[in-house]
Design a protein around this motif. Structure first.
Motif, PDB file in Angstrom:
ATOM      1  N   ASP A 228       0.815  -1.215   0.000  1.00 41.22           N
ATOM      2  CA  ASP A 228       0.000   0.000   0.000  1.00 41.22           C
ATOM      3  C   ASP A 228       0.849   1.265   0.000  1.00 41.22           C
ATOM      4  OD1 ASP A 228       0.980  -0.186   2.546  1.00 41.22           O
ATOM      5  OD2 ASP A 228      -0.941   0.031   3.562  1.00 41.22           O
ATOM      6  N   GLY A 229       2.161   1.118  -0.267  1.00 39.64           N
ATOM      7  CA  GLY A 229       2.977   2.282  -0.534  1.00 39.64           C
ATOM      8  C   GLY A 229       3.716   2.899   0.630  1.00 39.64           C
ATOM      9  N   LYS A 230       3.988   2.159   1.682  1.00 37.49           N
ATOM     10  CA  LYS A 230       4.767   2.670   2.804  1.00 37.49           C
ATOM     11  C   LYS A 230       6.218   2.205   2.674  1.00 37.49           C
ATOM     12  CE  LYS A 230       1.122   4.436   4.758  1.00 37.49           C
ATOM     13  NZ  LYS A 230       0.917   5.910   4.766  1.00 37.49           N
ATOM     14  N   VAL A 231       7.164   3.136   2.871  1.00 31.66           N
ATOM     15  CA  VAL A 231       8.584   2.786   2.773  1.00 31.66           C
ATOM     16  C   VAL A 231       8.986   1.960   3.989  1.00 31.66           C
ATOM     17  CG1 VAL A 231      10.945   3.652   2.686  1.00 31.66           C
ATOM     18  CG2 VAL A 231       9.152   4.827   1.421  1.00 31.66           C
ATOM     19  N   LEU A 232       9.521   0.764   3.733  1.00 33.88           N
ATOM     20  CA  LEU A 232       9.954  -0.124   4.804  1.00 33.88           C
ATOM     21  C   LEU A 232      11.465  -0.094   4.993  1.00 33.88           C
ATOM     22  CD1 LEU A 232       7.715  -3.216   3.930  1.00 33.88           C
ATOM     23  CD2 LEU A 232       7.222  -1.362   5.533  1.00 33.88           C
ATOM     24  N   ARG A 233      12.198   0.037   3.883  1.00 28.35           N
ATOM     25  CA  ARG A 233      13.662   0.037   3.974  1.00 28.35           C
ATOM     26  C   ARG A 233      14.268   0.641   2.715  1.00 28.35           C
ATOM     27  NH1 ARG A 233      16.110  -5.664   5.297  1.00 28.35           N
ATOM     28  NH2 ARG A 233      15.588  -5.078   7.421  1.00 28.35           N
ATOM     29  N   GLU A 234      15.400   1.339   2.888  1.00 27.18           N
ATOM     30  CA  GLU A 234      16.168   1.856   1.759  1.00 27.18           C
ATOM     31  C   GLU A 234      17.502   1.130   1.701  1.00 27.18           C
ATOM     32  OE1 GLU A 234      16.628   6.055   1.490  1.00 27.18           O
ATOM     33  OE2 GLU A 234      14.521   6.500   1.885  1.00 27.18           O
ATOM     34  N   TYR A 235      17.887   0.740   0.489  1.00 26.02           N
ATOM     35  CA  TYR A 235      19.160   0.070   0.275  1.00 26.02           C
ATOM     36  C   TYR A 235      20.088   1.015  -0.488  1.00 26.02           C
ATOM     37  CZ  TYR A 235      16.966  -4.400   1.533  1.00 26.02           C
ATOM     38  OH  TYR A 235      16.327  -5.412   2.195  1.00 26.02           O
ATOM     39  N   ARG A 236      21.206   1.364   0.125  1.00 28.66           N
ATOM     40  CA  ARG A 236      22.246   2.162  -0.529  1.00 28.66           C
ATOM     41  C   ARG A 236      23.593   1.504  -0.261  1.00 28.66           C
ATOM     42  NH1 ARG A 236      20.466   7.487  -1.726  1.00 28.66           N
ATOM     43  NH2 ARG A 236      18.431   7.974  -0.798  1.00 28.66           N
ATOM     44  N   ASP A 237      24.441   1.546  -1.276  1.00 27.82           N
ATOM     45  CA  ASP A 237      25.756   0.922  -1.123  1.00 27.82           C
ATOM     46  C   ASP A 237      26.671   1.491  -2.201  1.00 27.82           C
ATOM     47  OD1 ASP A 237      27.886  -1.340  -1.547  1.00 27.82           O
ATOM     48  OD2 ASP A 237      26.866  -1.874   0.326  1.00 27.82           O
TER      49      ASP A 237
END
Length: 315
Positions: A228-237
């Motif tokens: 439903d469009g909620k940010v759970l995690r961001e991946y940056r590397d």
């Protein structure tokens, strides 16, 4: 009390059986039966697998006028992949075992992304034509089905539970729609913050709690979202530069190709980290799409403007 006594009435009721329900209860099948739909193939932890490069697959055909640009791929059945050839306005079926193109279908525009649907169906997006083309892949043949008109600049597409999730580069957002094209919902912000800048691909991770994974090439980010469009995690590397194709390979395991750093990374849902599993040392140059087949334990990588697909087999 006198008024209440006058209002009190005793009624008799009779129960009538529902004929359909009565028939269902008498059925020997009950509410249904179970039939074998396919073989469950366990997926190993890809971060521990060693890969050996196999023979390349040449996907250019005599009808192709340009160098191939395979912008996406989807696994149809064990060892059989559906490819979108953006430069040659077509889709192709490729058999990894025989390393041959087994079918080709000319399309009315440049296809971008493909996804597999139920009942031998697939869907293809067209960014310029502003439409989604449904296809039949039955019997190893490709035929065109219904067209779904959508907004301009549609790019990535994936499906889950008879719903299409469509990515748009213009006014970046995800639309959730039925297979008839009816838009159920759309999202592009969470708590007022814009999600994406240059979105191209997305996939569904069908874990215990299904989630969306999307790639944003301008911010060098992979995002995990709820349905439903909620940010759970961001991946940056530092190993992830210009992410393109993102694909689920098994519960909690996602692979994504970094175009400008020439690699394929594994995103671990459990540990929230990235691990490079293929890179320049393996011959990758500007990888554009990646796909995994658990049956043959092979990773297939397509590179930008290249007639050949790289195949890597688990040792």
């Amino acid at each position: 009390m006198d008024k209440m006594a006058g209002r009190m009435k005793v009624r008799k009721y009779r129960f009538f059986k529902d004929a359909d329900t009565e028939g269902l209860l008498e059925s020997k099948m009950g509410i249904g039966t179970l039939a074998v739909a396919g073989e469950f193939v366990p997926v190993p932890d890809l971060s521990t697998v060693k890969w050996k490069k196999g023979a390349d697959i040449n996907v250019r055909m005599t009808q192709d006028m340009e160098t191939c640009l395979i912008s996406s791929s989807a696994l149809i059945s064990p060892g059989l992949f559906l490819l979108a050839d953006c430069n040659n306005n077509c889709v192709k079926l490729v058999d990894v075992s025989s390393r041959t193109v087994t079918a080709r279908l000319q399309l009315p525009g440049q296809p971008w992304d493909v996804c597999v649907l139920a009942d031998d169906q697939a869907a293809v997006t067209f960014a310029i034509n502003s439409m989604i083309q449904l296809l039949s892949t039955k019997g190893g043949q490709l035929t065109r089905g219904k067209e779904i008109k959508v907004s301009p600049k549609c790019r990535g597409i994936t499906s889950y539970n008879n719903r299409l999730y469509v990515f748009y580069k213009s006014n970046p957002r995800i639309e959730v729609m039925t297979l008839d094209g009816h838009i159920i919902s759309a999202f592009h912000k969470d708590d007022g913050r814009q999600f994406f800048q240059a979105p191209y691909y997305l996939t569904v991770s069908a874990s215990i709690l299904p989630t969306l994974y999307v790639s944003d090439s301008d911010t060098n980010t992979g995002l995990q979202l709820s349905l439903d469009g909620k940010v759970l995690r961001e991946y940056r590397d530092k190993q992830l530069i210009r992410p393109e194709s993102v694909v689920e390979v098994g519960p909690g395991q996602i692979i994504v190709c970094g175009r400008d750093i020439h690699n394929v990374l594994l995103l671990s849902e459990r540990y929230g980290k990235m691990t490079e599993i293929l890179g320049q040392k393996d011959g990758l140059t500007k990888p554009f799409f990646v796909t995994f087949c658990p049956h043959t334990r092979a990773i297939v990588v397509g590179m930008r403007d290249n007639n050949s697909l790289n195949v890597f087999n688990a040792k």
